[in-house]
Design a protein around this motif. Structure first.
Motif, PDB file in Angstrom:
ATOM      1  N   THR A 112      -6.028  -4.137  -5.910  1.00 27.61           N
ATOM      2  CA  THR A 112      -5.906  -5.527  -6.135  1.00 27.61           C
ATOM      3  C   THR A 112      -6.881  -5.895  -7.291  1.00 27.61           C
ATOM      4  N   VAL A 140      -2.272  -6.331  -3.676  1.00 25.67           N
ATOM      5  CA  VAL A 140      -1.907  -5.086  -2.794  1.00 25.67           C
ATOM      6  C   VAL A 140      -1.975  -5.592  -1.452  1.00 25.67           C
ATOM      7  N   PRO A 158       0.989  -1.056   0.050  1.00 26.21           N
ATOM      8  CA  PRO A 158      -0.009   0.124   0.110  1.00 26.21           C
ATOM      9  C   PRO A 158       0.977   1.153  -0.107  1.00 26.21           C
ATOM     10  N   VAL A 176      -1.137   3.196  -4.315  1.00 28.35           N
ATOM     11  CA  VAL A 176      -2.189   2.114  -4.300  1.00 28.35           C
ATOM     12  C   VAL A 176      -2.695   1.629  -3.064  1.00 28.35           C
TER      13      VAL A 176
END
Length: 117
Positions: free
Chosen positions: A91, A115, A13, A86
């Motif tokens: 994902t 992720v 992340p 992200v």
């Protein structure tokens, strides 16, 4: 025409995800083709992320525009997706595809990106 996605399968992340689409059998600078990134989150439909035209002009999904950019390496016949900051919601399985008009005619097999910290 073959399209092949490549990149990391796991991203943390807040990092930036970069995925490369390598095209063979056709040039990404050939008029009037466009080249797109599309993703599919598990259990949801396909989501268009952005497109780079043969001219290099880019267009992005409004919902992702602040985090997305697409670049090109014409010497390698590649176009690259960059998705910044992200989160777990990024994902997905990511695809690249060619669009000669309003429809996509060639797709890559897709690459799974997770992720996770």
């Amino acid at each position: 025409v073959l399209l092949q996605e490549s990149g990391p399968g796991l991203v943390k992340p807040s990092q930036t995800l970069s995925l490369t689409c390598t095209v063979s059998g056709g040039s990404i600078t050939t008029a009037y083709y466009s080249w797109s990134w599309i993703r599919q989150v598990p259990g949801k439909g396909l989501e268009w992320m952005g497109t780079v035209a043969y001219s290099g002009i880019t267009n992005y999904s409004p919902s992702l525009k602040s985090r997305t950019s697409i670049s090109r390496d014409t010497s390698k016949n590649q176009f690259i997706l960059h998705l910044s900051s992200v989160t777990l919601e990024d994902t997905a399985r990511y695809y690249c595809a060619r669009r000669p008009g309003f429809m996509y005619d060639y797709w890559g097999q897709g690459t799974q990106v997770t992720v996770s910290s």
